[in-house]
Design a protein around this motif. Structure first.
Motif, mmCIF file in Angstrom:
data_model
loop_
_atom_site.group_PDB
_atom_site.id
_atom_site.type_symbol
_atom_site.label_atom_id
_atom_site.label_comp_id
_atom_site.label_asym_id
_atom_site.label_seq_id
_atom_site.Cartn_x
_atom_site.Cartn_y
_atom_site.Cartn_z
ATOM 1 N N ARG A 160 0.879 -1.149 0.056
ATOM 2 C CA ARG A 160 0.069 0.116 0.034
ATOM 3 C C ARG A 160 0.704 1.437 0.416
ATOM 4 O O ARG A 160 2.035 1.466 0.568
ATOM 5 N N ARG A 161 0.592 2.604 -0.648
ATOM 6 C CA ARG A 161 1.027 3.774 -0.530
ATOM 7 C C ARG A 161 0.764 3.944 0.395
ATOM 8 O O ARG A 161 0.298 3.603 1.206
ATOM 9 N N LYS A 162 1.843 5.344 1.235
ATOM 10 C CA LYS A 162 1.454 6.247 2.503
ATOM 11 C C LYS A 162 0.494 6.697 2.633
ATOM 12 O O LYS A 162 -0.042 6.714 3.577
ATOM 13 N N ALA A 163 0.086 7.277 1.145
ATOM 14 C CA ALA A 163 -0.831 8.592 1.507
ATOM 15 C C ALA A 163 -2.591 6.968 1.798
ATOM 16 O O ALA A 163 -3.859 7.657 1.966
ATOM 17 N N ASP A 164 -2.615 5.805 1.013
ATOM 18 C CA ASP A 164 -3.651 4.808 1.446
ATOM 19 C C ASP A 164 -3.222 4.660 2.760
ATOM 20 O O ASP A 164 -4.632 4.185 3.203
ATOM 21 N N LEU A 165 -2.933 4.432 3.720
ATOM 22 C CA LEU A 165 -3.045 4.421 4.655
ATOM 23 C C LEU A 165 -3.581 4.906 6.292
ATOM 24 O O LEU A 165 -3.711 6.243 5.369
ATOM 25 N N PRO A 166 -4.415 4.500 6.805
ATOM 26 C CA PRO A 166 -5.157 6.009 7.668
ATOM 27 C C PRO A 166 -4.463 6.592 8.976
ATOM 28 O O PRO A 166 -3.071 5.821 8.768
ATOM 29 N N ALA B 124 0.800 8.235 10.766
ATOM 30 C CA ALA B 124 -0.160 7.388 9.890
ATOM 31 C C ALA B 124 0.332 5.420 10.312
ATOM 32 O O ALA B 124 1.460 5.554 11.637
ATOM 33 N N TRP B 125 -0.530 5.009 10.156
ATOM 34 C CA TRP B 125 -0.720 3.306 11.034
ATOM 35 C C TRP B 125 0.767 3.434 10.212
ATOM 36 O O TRP B 125 1.449 3.043 9.516
ATOM 37 N N ARG B 126 1.222 1.965 11.603
ATOM 38 C CA ARG B 126 2.560 1.280 11.066
ATOM 39 C C ARG B 126 2.129 0.194 12.165
ATOM 40 O O ARG B 126 1.536 -0.334 12.315
ATOM 41 N N ARG B 127 2.599 -0.669 10.958
ATOM 42 C CA ARG B 127 2.745 -2.164 11.359
ATOM 43 C C ARG B 127 3.308 -2.731 12.875
ATOM 44 O O ARG B 127 2.487 -3.343 12.753
#
Length: 46
Positions: free
Chosen positions: A5-11, A23-26
């Protein structure tokens, strides 16, 4: 295998202390609902 996923698409969320967006991290995958701070430093300021 899932696609990347692109970073811009992360919650994203806003930090409760400093107000910055993060942003969301694993490593937060299991408890994303309870994450309120962008870093340990902001968590310590509260």
């Amino acid at each position: 295998m899932p696609r990347m996923r692109r970073k811009a698409d992360l919650p994203q969320r806003t930090c409760a202390t400093c107000g910055r967006a993060f942003a969301w991290r694993r490593k937060w995958a299991r408890d994303w609902e309870s994450v309120r701070y962008c870093s340990r430093r902001c968590r310590g300021r509260n």
